[in-house]
Design a protein around this motif. Structure first.
Motif, PDB file in Angstrom:
ATOM      1  N   UNK A  74      43.005  42.535  48.490  1.00 33.92           N
ATOM      2  CA  UNK A  74      44.136  41.682  48.747  1.00 33.92           C
ATOM      3  C   UNK A  74      44.805  41.563  49.911  1.00 33.92           C
ATOM      4  N   UNK A  75      45.629  42.636  50.151  1.00 32.91           N
ATOM      5  CA  UNK A  75      46.223  42.771  50.763  1.00 32.91           C
ATOM      6  C   UNK A  75      45.637  42.541  52.221  1.00 32.91           C
ATOM      7  N   UNK A  78      43.641  39.842  53.757  1.00 31.55           N
ATOM      8  CA  UNK A  78      44.599  38.903  53.846  1.00 31.55           C
ATOM      9  C   UNK A  78      45.349  39.188  55.905  1.00 31.55           C
ATOM     10  N   UNK A  81      43.000  38.371  57.387  1.00 29.68           N
ATOM     11  CA  UNK A  81      42.582  36.951  58.374  1.00 29.68           C
ATOM     12  C   UNK A  81      43.237  36.653  59.324  1.00 29.68           C
ATOM     13  N   UNK A  82      44.786  37.302  58.722  1.00 23.41           N
ATOM     14  CA  UNK A  82      46.168  36.740  60.034  1.00 23.41           C
ATOM     15  C   UNK A  82      45.560  37.091  60.924  1.00 23.41           C
ATOM     16  N   UNK A  85      43.793  35.073  63.273  1.00 19.96           N
ATOM     17  CA  UNK A  85      43.939  33.545  63.334  1.00 19.96           C
ATOM     18  C   UNK A  85      44.312  34.163  64.816  1.00 19.96           C
TER      19      UNK A  85
ATOM     20  N   UNK B 153      52.281  38.043  48.278  1.00 23.94           N
ATOM     21  CA  UNK B 153      52.028  39.152  49.503  1.00 23.94           C
ATOM     22  C   UNK B 153      50.962  38.376  50.943  1.00 23.94           C
ATOM     23  N   UNK B 154      49.891  37.921  49.712  1.00 20.93           N
ATOM     24  CA  UNK B 154      48.473  37.517  49.858  1.00 20.93           C
ATOM     25  C   UNK B 154      49.245  35.943  50.592  1.00 20.93           C
ATOM     26  N   UNK B 157      51.525  36.646  53.610  1.00 24.17           N
ATOM     27  CA  UNK B 157      49.858  36.633  54.777  1.00 24.17           C
ATOM     28  C   UNK B 157      49.503  35.431  55.023  1.00 24.17           C
ATOM     29  N   UNK B 158      49.105  34.460  54.446  1.00 22.51           N
ATOM     30  CA  UNK B 158      47.933  34.125  54.867  1.00 22.51           C
ATOM     31  C   UNK B 158      47.663  32.351  55.163  1.00 22.51           C
TER      32      UNK B 158
END
Lengths: 100, 166
Positions: A74-75, A78, A81-82, A85, B153-154, B157-158
């Motif tokens: 999950x982390x 993420x 994705x960051x 971007x 955290x997600x 971060x997102x």
């Protein structure tokens, strides 16, 4: 006769294929998948040893590894994705800003 | 005899899935190979008399994690393949190093293992539940806290920064 040796060798093969993927592929998502495969190979040998030693401690470890792996995926995704971007590429060779 | 045949089938499926992941032309195909690999490993867990871990494998790995990978692949729109490899020696060096790793893993693993011991059997789910909620209670709680931290955290971060939104 099937022994834990077979499971152990299979686990080594899967771990090696995962390592090849991490070293050879340049797509960051596929590299991440290969890390997951290596985790799974380690899980397989833990389960095989758990049965070999007739104890459930190995299965306990695998359950905890799964919880940690879920949090890690999950982390990690993420972060991907960051990062996308910030800079729209998935090729790890393009991410060389820390090279000084 | 049946167990050996089943082991051979699922082991071949697991290896084929793993090779499919690293040879896949784009990330979507790799995710499908990953699904095959996880399912085959779950079947091997059933063969190893660990049905609860097998179920968890199917739900957490083959269900949640593969779906999350596919979700990110679709979100980033990276169905195209990666660019030409810029350093050709990397591929061969990687394969060579991984083969050395395989030999090392086998060497140290075989030292720890007494070969040709037959596998034992018995009811493990009951035993697992007892162990989970007595001896391993603290690690279980910590795993729950870790998952909560992962969720927070997600979100952090997102989340877009405030000035990006405006």
């Amino acid at each position: 006769m099937l022994t834990s040796l077979h499971y152990f060798i299979l686990s080594g093969i899967l771990f090696t294929i995962g390592a090849v993927g991490v070293l050879v592929r340049r797509n960051e998502i596929v590299m991440f998948m290969c890390v997951e495969m290596m985790l799974n190979a380690a899980n397989l040998s833990l389960i095989a040893f758990s049965r070999y030693l007739n104890s459930v401690d190995g299965q306990m470890l695998v359950l905890l590894v799964m919880a940690v792996a879920a949090a890690e995926v999950v982390v990690g995704l993420a972060i991907l994705v960051a990062l996308y971007r910030l800079r729209p590429t998935v090729d790890v060779d393009d991410m060389n800003e820390l090279k000084g | 005899m049946l167990e050996t045949v089943l082991f051979a089938c699922f082991a071949l499926a697991a290896i084929a899935g793993a090779v499919w992941v690293i040879l896949g032309k784009n990330a979507t195909w790799s995710a499908l190979g990953l699904l095959v690999n996880f399912c085959a490993l779950g079947a091997l867990y059933i063969l190893l008399n660990a049905p609860y871990v097998a179920l968890t494998q199917f739900i957490v790995y083959a269900g949640a994690i593969v779906v999350m990978f596919l979700f990110v692949v679709m979100l980033l729109g990276v169905e195209r393949g990666e660019g030409q490899d810029r350093r050709y020696f990397q591929r061969y060096a990687g394969i060579g190093l991984a083969f050395l790793l395989f030999l090392g893993v086998l060497y140290f693993g075989l030292q720890a293992l007494v070969p040709d011991a037959p596998l034992k059997s018995g009811d493990t789910v009951r035993l697992l539940a007892g162990t989970l909620f007595t001896g391993y209670l603290l690690p279980l709680e910590m795993a729950g806290v870790l998952l909560l931290i992962g969720m927070i955290a997600v979100v952090v971060l997102a989340k877009k920064k405030r000035e990006e939104v405006q």
